[in-house]
Design an enzyme around this catalytic site. Sequence first.
Site, PDB file in Angstrom:
ATOM      1  N   THR A  76     -90.036  -5.674   7.012  1.00 16.74           N
ATOM      2  CA  THR A  76     -91.913  -4.855   7.102  1.00 16.74           C
ATOM      3  C   THR A  76     -92.056  -4.924   5.703  1.00 16.74           C
ATOM      4  O   THR A  76     -92.990  -5.798   4.844  1.00 16.74           O
ATOM      5  CB  THR A  76     -92.447  -4.128   8.034  1.00 16.74           C
ATOM      6  OG1 THR A  76     -91.837  -4.277   9.638  1.00 16.74           O
ATOM      7  CG2 THR A  76     -94.016  -3.595   8.048  1.00 16.74           C
ATOM      8  N   TYR A  89     -76.402   2.237  10.618  1.00 23.48           N
ATOM      9  CA  TYR A  89     -77.865   1.909  10.073  1.00 23.48           C
ATOM     10  C   TYR A  89     -78.344   3.641   9.649  1.00 23.48           C
ATOM     11  O   TYR A  89     -77.981   4.157  10.245  1.00 23.48           O
ATOM     12  CB  TYR A  89     -78.124   1.291  11.392  1.00 23.48           C
ATOM     13  CG  TYR A  89     -79.909   2.332  11.039  1.00 23.48           C
ATOM     14  CD1 TYR A  89     -81.091   1.138  10.153  1.00 23.48           C
ATOM     15  CD2 TYR A  89     -80.739   3.750  11.743  1.00 23.48           C
ATOM     16  CE1 TYR A  89     -82.624   1.781  10.278  1.00 23.48           C
ATOM     17  CE2 TYR A  89     -81.978   3.863  12.003  1.00 23.48           C
ATOM     18  CZ  TYR A  89     -83.028   3.410  10.769  1.00 23.48           C
ATOM     19  OH  TYR A  89     -83.938   3.698  11.135  1.00 23.48           O
TER      20      TYR A  89
HETATM   21  N1  NAP Z   1     -98.453   7.904   1.648  1.00 28.52           N
HETATM   22  C1  NAP Z   1     -97.207   8.507   0.828  1.00 28.52           C
HETATM   23  O1  NAP Z   1     -96.874   9.508   0.127  1.00 28.52           O
HETATM   24  C2  NAP Z   1     -96.192   7.598  -0.088  1.00 28.52           C
HETATM   25  C3  NAP Z   1     -95.789   7.672  -1.218  1.00 28.52           C
HETATM   26  C4  NAP Z   1     -95.130   6.443  -1.234  1.00 28.52           C
HETATM   27  C5  NAP Z   1     -94.432   5.115  -0.993  1.00 28.52           C
HETATM   28  N2  NAP Z   1     -96.028   4.647   0.436  1.00 28.52           N
HETATM   29  C6  NAP Z   1     -96.011   3.290   0.215  1.00 28.52           C
HETATM   30  O2  NAP Z   1     -97.536   3.650   0.211  1.00 28.52           O
HETATM   31  C7  NAP Z   1     -98.108   2.229   0.699  1.00 28.52           C
HETATM   32  C8  NAP Z   1     -99.597   2.599   1.809  1.00 28.52           C
HETATM   33  O3  NAP Z   1     -98.585   3.546   3.077  1.00 28.52           O
HETATM   34  P1  NAP Z   1     -99.555   4.556   3.083  1.00 28.52           P
HETATM   35  O4  NAP Z   1     -99.371   5.635   2.806  1.00 28.52           O
HETATM   36  O5  NAP Z   1    -101.033   4.128   3.371  1.00 28.52           O
HETATM   37  O6  NAP Z   1     -99.163   4.505   5.212  1.00 28.52           O
HETATM   38  P2  NAP Z   1    -100.309   4.221   6.163  1.00 28.52           P
HETATM   39  O7  NAP Z   1    -101.668   5.196   6.030  1.00 28.52           O
HETATM   40  O8  NAP Z   1     -99.444   4.844   7.471  1.00 28.52           O
HETATM   41  O9  NAP Z   1    -100.683   3.260   5.927  1.00 28.52           O
HETATM   42  C9  NAP Z   1     -99.567   1.843   6.330  1.00 28.52           C
HETATM   43  C10 NAP Z   1    -100.110   0.693   6.447  1.00 28.52           C
HETATM   44  O10 NAP Z   1     -99.262   0.117   6.465  1.00 28.52           O
HETATM   45  C11 NAP Z   1    -100.153  -1.243   7.948  1.00 28.52           C
HETATM   46  N3  NAP Z   1     -98.690  -1.729   8.244  1.00 28.52           N
HETATM   47  C12 NAP Z   1     -97.887  -1.546   9.363  1.00 28.52           C
HETATM   48  N4  NAP Z   1     -96.970  -2.132   9.581  1.00 28.52           N
HETATM   49  C13 NAP Z   1     -97.835  -3.370   9.654  1.00 28.52           C
HETATM   50  C14 NAP Z   1     -97.048  -4.894  10.048  1.00 28.52           C
HETATM   51  N5  NAP Z   1     -95.987  -5.085  10.005  1.00 28.52           N
HETATM   52  N6  NAP Z   1     -97.804  -5.753   9.230  1.00 28.52           N
HETATM   53  C15 NAP Z   1     -99.101  -5.164   9.010  1.00 28.52           C
HETATM   54  N7  NAP Z   1     -99.580  -3.914   8.287  1.00 28.52           N
HETATM   55  C16 NAP Z   1     -98.794  -3.345   8.650  1.00 28.52           C
HETATM   56  C17 NAP Z   1    -100.529  -0.274   8.697  1.00 28.52           C
HETATM   57  O11 NAP Z   1    -101.498  -0.979   9.987  1.00 28.52           O
HETATM   58  P3  NAP Z   1    -101.494   0.320  10.964  1.00 28.52           P
HETATM   59  O12 NAP Z   1    -102.859   1.227  10.756  1.00 28.52           O
HETATM   60  O13 NAP Z   1    -101.605  -1.226  11.760  1.00 28.52           O
HETATM   61  O14 NAP Z   1    -100.394   0.504  11.547  1.00 28.52           O
HETATM   62  C18 NAP Z   1    -101.454   0.153   7.496  1.00 28.52           C
HETATM   63  O15 NAP Z   1    -103.323  -0.432   7.533  1.00 28.52           O
HETATM   64  C19 NAP Z   1     -96.289   2.202   2.143  1.00 28.52           C
HETATM   65  O16 NAP Z   1     -95.922   0.805   1.565  1.00 28.52           O
HETATM   66  C20 NAP Z   1     -95.408   3.087   1.957  1.00 28.52           C
HETATM   67  O17 NAP Z   1     -94.135   3.127   1.595  1.00 28.52           O
HETATM   68  C21 NAP Z   1     -96.333   5.251   0.584  1.00 28.52           C
END
Ligand code: NAP
Length: 317
Positions: free
Chosen positions: A136, A192
Site C-alpha cells: 500500500t 515479519y
Molecule cells: N499521523 C502521523 O503522525 C504520521 C506520521 C508520519 C507519517 N504519516 C504518514 O502520513 C500519511 C497520511 O496518514 P494520516 O496520518 O493522514 O492517516 P489517516 O488519517 O489514517 O489517512 C490515511 C489515508 O490513506 C487511505 N488509505 C489507506 N489504505 C489505502 C488504500 N489501500 N488505498 C487507498 N487509500 C488508502 C485512507 O483511506 P480510508 O479512509 O479508506 O482508510 C486514508 O484516506 C501516511 O502515509 C502516513 O504514513 C503520518
Amino acid sequence: MGIFSKKGASGFSASSTAEEVTQEIDGIGLTAIVTGATSGIGLETSRVLALRGVHVVMATRNMNAGNNVKEEILKEIPNARIDVMELDLSSLASVRKFAAEFDSKGFPLNILVNNAGIMADTFKLSKDNIELDFATNHLGHFLLTNLLLETMKRTTRESNREGRIVNVSSMCHQDSYREGIRFDSINDKSRYRKYKAYEESKLANILHANELTRRLKEERVEITANSLHPGIIRTNIIRKHIFVQCFLKVLGLISMTKTIQQGAATTCFLALHPQVKGISGEYFVDCNIAKPSSQANDADLAKRLWDFSLSLTNHKE
Ligand SMILES: NC(=O)c1ccc[n+]([C@@H]2O[C@H](COP(=O)([O-])OP(=O)(O)OC[C@H]3O[C@@H](n4cnc5c(N)ncnc54)[C@H](OP(=O)(O)O)[C@@H]3O)[C@@H](O)[C@H]2O)c1
C-alpha cells in the site's frame, strides 16, 4: 518562543499550518492528485490545495467517503474544482484502472501527492500477495507514479511549469530493518515484525523519491520528487494503535503532536511553494530540508528498490 514555533531557513516552523505556508499562492490552472484524501493529512491537503485554486483529484478507496469529503470542502469553498476517483493502492489492478481512467479524462497533471498510508497490525498480504504495508505505502504509489509520469511530462512541457511529486514518508523510516529493505523476505511471515514493516515502507518512500529524482535529472525533465515527515499527528493511523499512543505518552511526545492543519503544512509547501522550485531528492521536516537516515541516502539501495519494484509490478519502462 517554544521549539514548536522556532522557524527554519524557509521561514516556517512546526507550528505553521498548511494555509499559512501557502498564503497568497495562486494555484489556478494546476491539477493535483492526492491519494488517501478521505481523512487526516490527505483531506487537509486536498482542502488547502482547493482553497488555493488547484483542481484536486481525490484518489480514494472508499467513494462514499470521498464524495462526503468533497461535499464538505464545497460547503466551505463553493468554487473549488474537485473530482473523486476510486483507487485502492493495495491492488495493482486498481492502480492501473485509476491511471487509465485519469488519462481518459484528458486532465493535465502538475502535482502528485503520494500520501495514503496504513500501519498494519498483523501480517497481511495484499490482493497481489505482497505484504500489506509495503504494497500500500510503497508499491501502489510506485506504480501509480510510473503510470502517470508521461502525463506529468506532457503537462510540464505544455504548461511550462515545473511538475512536483511529493511522497509522504515518516521519521520512522530511520528505524527500518537493519538491512533497510528486506528484498529476500518481504513476504516472509516468520520474519515479519509489526512496526518494522511500516518503517520499511516509509524508508521506501524516500528511496523512491531519490531514485526518481536521479532519473528525471538524467532525462532533464522539469519534475521534482521530494519526501517528507509530516510530524506526529493524531489521525486515524495513530488512533488505531493504542501501543503507539502509549509510547508517545511515555516519551512525553503527546505534547509535541501537531494539529492536522499543521500536519499538512509540509505537503502543501512542497506541492505549491515557489521556494521549492528546482529542489529535488530532498527530505523535508516542518517545511525545511532535513537529514534522513544514511539508509535513505543510499543510492545503491534506492536503485535496487527501483528494480525490485519494477519486477513486482511487472512494469516495463
Ligand atoms: N499521523 C502521523 O503522525 C504520521 C506520521 C508520519 C507519517 N504519516 C504518514 O502520513 C500519511 C497520511 O496518514 P494520516 O496520518 O493522514 O492517516 P489517516 O488519517 O489514517 O489517512 C490515511 C489515508 O490513506 C487511505 N488509505 C489507506 N489504505 C489505502 C488504500 N489501500 N488505498 C487507498 N487509500 C488508502 C485512507 O483511506 P480510508 O479512509 O479508506 O482508510 C486514508 O484516506 C501516511 O502515509 C502516513 O504514513 C503520518
